[in-house]
Design a protein around this motif. Sequence first.
Motif, short mmCIF file in Angstrom:
data_model
loop_
_atom_site.label_atom_id
_atom_site.label_comp_id
_atom_site.label_asym_id
_atom_site.label_seq_id
_atom_site.Cartn_x
_atom_site.Cartn_y
_atom_site.Cartn_z
N ARG B 65 0.83 -1.21 0.00
CA ARG B 65 0.00 0.00 0.00
C ARG B 65 0.87 1.27 0.00
NH1 ARG B 65 -3.54 -1.40 4.94
NH2 ARG B 65 -4.10 -3.52 4.35
N VAL B 66 2.12 1.12 0.42
CA VAL B 66 3.01 2.28 0.45
C VAL B 66 3.78 2.31 -0.88
CG1 VAL B 66 4.76 3.49 1.79
CG2 VAL B 66 3.25 1.87 2.91
N ASN B 67 3.28 3.17 -1.78
CA ASN B 67 3.81 3.18 -3.14
C ASN B 67 4.59 4.47 -3.41
OD1 ASN B 67 3.73 3.89 -6.00
ND2 ASN B 67 2.63 1.95 -6.23
N LEU B 68 5.85 4.31 -3.83
CA LEU B 68 6.73 5.46 -4.06
C LEU B 68 6.18 6.38 -5.17
CD1 LEU B 68 9.49 6.60 -3.12
CD2 LEU B 68 10.53 5.38 -5.02
N ASN B 69 5.66 5.75 -6.23
CA ASN B 69 5.11 6.53 -7.34
C ASN B 69 3.95 7.41 -6.88
OD1 ASN B 69 6.51 4.47 -9.17
ND2 ASN B 69 5.61 5.95 -10.60
N GLU B 70 3.03 6.79 -6.17
CA GLU B 70 1.82 7.51 -5.77
C GLU B 70 2.12 8.56 -4.70
OE1 GLU B 70 -1.29 4.89 -4.59
OE2 GLU B 70 -1.36 3.96 -6.58
N MET B 71 2.97 8.15 -3.74
CA MET B 71 3.13 9.02 -2.57
C MET B 71 4.18 10.11 -2.74
SD MET B 71 2.59 6.45 0.52
CE MET B 71 0.98 5.81 0.90
N VAL B 72 5.15 9.90 -3.60
CA VAL B 72 6.17 10.94 -3.76
C VAL B 72 6.14 11.55 -5.17
CG1 VAL B 72 8.62 11.50 -3.59
CG2 VAL B 72 7.62 9.83 -2.03
N ILE B 73 6.34 10.69 -6.18
CA ILE B 73 6.53 11.23 -7.54
C ILE B 73 5.28 11.95 -8.05
CG2 ILE B 73 7.07 10.64 -9.94
CD1 ILE B 73 8.89 8.46 -8.80
N LEU B 74 4.13 11.32 -7.87
CA LEU B 74 2.87 11.92 -8.32
C LEU B 74 2.64 13.28 -7.66
CD1 LEU B 74 -0.10 9.69 -9.00
CD2 LEU B 74 -0.58 11.83 -7.85
N GLY B 75 2.95 13.34 -6.38
CA GLY B 75 2.80 14.60 -5.65
C GLY B 75 3.77 15.65 -6.15
N MET B 76 5.00 15.21 -6.46
CA MET B 76 6.02 16.17 -6.90
C MET B 76 5.69 16.76 -8.27
SD MET B 76 7.97 16.53 -4.44
CE MET B 76 9.01 17.71 -5.24
N THR B 77 5.22 15.93 -9.19
CA THR B 77 4.89 16.45 -10.53
C THR B 77 3.64 17.35 -10.43
OG1 THR B 77 3.91 14.31 -10.95
CG2 THR B 77 6.00 14.76 -12.04
N GLY B 78 2.71 16.96 -9.58
CA GLY B 78 1.52 17.80 -9.36
C GLY B 78 1.94 19.15 -8.80
N TYR B 79 2.90 19.14 -7.89
CA TYR B 79 3.38 20.37 -7.29
C TYR B 79 4.12 21.23 -8.34
CZ TYR B 79 5.68 23.39 -3.85
OH TYR B 79 6.12 24.46 -3.12
N SER B 80 4.88 20.56 -9.21
CA SER B 80 5.58 21.28 -10.28
C SER B 80 4.59 21.95 -11.24
CB SER B 80 6.45 20.34 -11.10
OG SER B 80 7.42 19.81 -10.29
N PHE B 81 3.47 21.28 -11.46
CA PHE B 81 2.42 21.85 -12.31
C PHE B 81 1.97 23.20 -11.72
CE2 PHE B 81 -2.19 22.38 -12.85
CZ PHE B 81 -2.31 22.34 -14.22
N PHE B 82 1.79 23.20 -10.40
CA PHE B 82 1.38 24.41 -9.71
C PHE B 82 2.47 25.50 -9.82
CE2 PHE B 82 1.69 26.62 -5.53
CZ PHE B 82 0.58 27.45 -5.67
N LEU B 83 3.74 25.07 -9.68
CA LEU B 83 4.85 26.04 -9.78
C LEU B 83 4.93 26.64 -11.19
CD1 LEU B 83 7.76 24.32 -7.80
CD2 LEU B 83 6.33 26.21 -7.06
N LEU B 84 4.73 25.79 -12.20
CA LEU B 84 4.77 26.29 -13.58
C LEU B 84 3.61 27.24 -13.86
CD1 LEU B 84 5.77 23.19 -15.72
CD2 LEU B 84 7.02 25.34 -15.52
N PHE B 85 2.48 26.94 -13.27
CA PHE B 85 1.30 27.80 -13.41
C PHE B 85 1.63 29.21 -12.90
CE2 PHE B 85 -2.03 29.36 -10.45
CZ PHE B 85 -2.96 29.82 -11.36
N LEU B 86 2.42 29.28 -11.81
CA LEU B 86 2.80 30.58 -11.27
C LEU B 86 3.96 31.22 -12.04
CD1 LEU B 86 2.78 29.84 -7.41
CD2 LEU B 86 1.05 31.07 -8.73
N ALA B 87 4.91 30.38 -12.47
CA ALA B 87 6.15 30.92 -13.05
C ALA B 87 6.02 31.33 -14.53
CB ALA B 87 7.28 29.90 -12.91
N ALA B 88 5.21 30.59 -15.29
CA ALA B 88 5.15 30.84 -16.74
C ALA B 88 4.78 32.28 -17.09
CB ALA B 88 4.21 29.85 -17.41
#
Lengths: 253, 261
Positions: B65-88
Amino acid sequence: MIQAKNLEKSYGLHRALHGLSFEVAKGEVVGFLGPNGAGKTTTMRILTAFYPPSSGEAFVDGQSVLHQPEEVKKRIGYLPETPPLYKEMSVEAYLKFVFDLKTAGDKALSRGSRREAVEWAMEKCGLTHRRRSIISTLSKGYRQRVGIAQAIIHQPPVIILDEPTVGLDPIQIREIRDLISSFRGERTILLSTHTLSEVTAVCDRALIISMGKLVGDRQLGDISEKKSLEELFVEVVAKDHSGNELRNIPSVA
Amino acid sequence: MAKVWVLMKRELYSLLVSPVSYVVLGVMALLFGYQFVTSLLSFDQMLMVAETQARLAQNPDVLNRVNLNEMVILGMTGYSFFLLFLAAPILTMRFFSDEKAQSTYELLLTSPVSSWQIILGKFAAAKVFLLLVLATHLIFLFVMFFYGNPEWRAVVSAYLGLYLAGLSFFAIGIFASSLTKSAIVAIFIAGGINLSIIMIGSLGPHVPQNLGRFIEAASFHSHFTEFNQGVIQVSSCVYFVSLIVLFLGATQISIRSLSRA
């Protein structure tokens, strides 16, 4: 070399040009003289294919600004009223960019032609010792020189300069005038100005424009022509809406 | 193509000598790094809890149930999406507004280049810069793959989504910049458009069914989420490409209107 035929240009309800026609022969240095708002910049923008006329037609080196704008753009060097400079670039990098922009895709050019063109333009405009300077750090006079260098860098047959000495101090004005005079005979030059002395100092011929119409065309070969030009210009300025008060000055009237 | 290349190089030069680019890049890297550390620590905590539970229940499946993709990577790319939304919008604010303010658009429009070549040159520079932004993630990805065993296909899908979403933000920013002389106004226009196409999805459940489906399909966020969950759908690719074409096309109309004045 330049032909303008019955040019009309309207901005909304305002008509900037009213059937303007003139011709400029190869190698001539022609001054486009008129008060502010007479239509000088509008005419120059049409001749550089920046925008089309509302009606009428213009040709540069036989190419139509309406039907062959790309060909016209290859044949002109243009200095707008505000020199179009990327202020974060060095003089050399900027001139290299402009050369590439004007000549990209031209297979006839050799590898070294860009370096030669940049060196030539910098030398001609007295910029060689400022080649590494960032444009934002240059004085107004030097920026104007860079503006002229970008207009001549691709060796166009026609150079169009919009108020090239406006806002400069007397020494800078003389330097720019000397620079323009050095192209005499090599290139066809059309420059605009609202000061009479500019025309008499550098031009072979003056076209006087007022409220979008050509009101005078004088060769500047002899003194009598210069005098009649002066009289005509004062008359034009006085007729102009903003110049009505000039009539009340005894030395003018 | 040679003209696009010339224009791209100049735009990239301006981006790379501008302190604004480095401040934005630095702040993005800092925020991304902070988020990475915190999500890694919370993942570590959850892993410890799961290990204890698995030991007590003598059931190793709990660990799945503890999945690296879901718990870290997915969150990080989602967060980057938010950062790009602000930075672009900040990165693209000067693309055309400065050309107008410095009168350099007169140089471009009286040179033998088309308005499309000018726009594509600038967009190409934006593409390269976006790759530079994403290159700052390489350390994070190196740590993930070196110490963990994430599902690489899902990572590729998430980054493809991030790249397409980033390019859409840049296309919107370029369009906004073409409308004004003021860089600040360009930021607000781009921010407003970005926010609108992200928020539109939340209207979906509150309107009649057909319109709701349309809104769902037009929602920026739902398409990005699909990529982020490891699903590469043709419709989502078409969505982002259409968005880019739409805004670059609108920029072209805006640029041409400059020379029709």
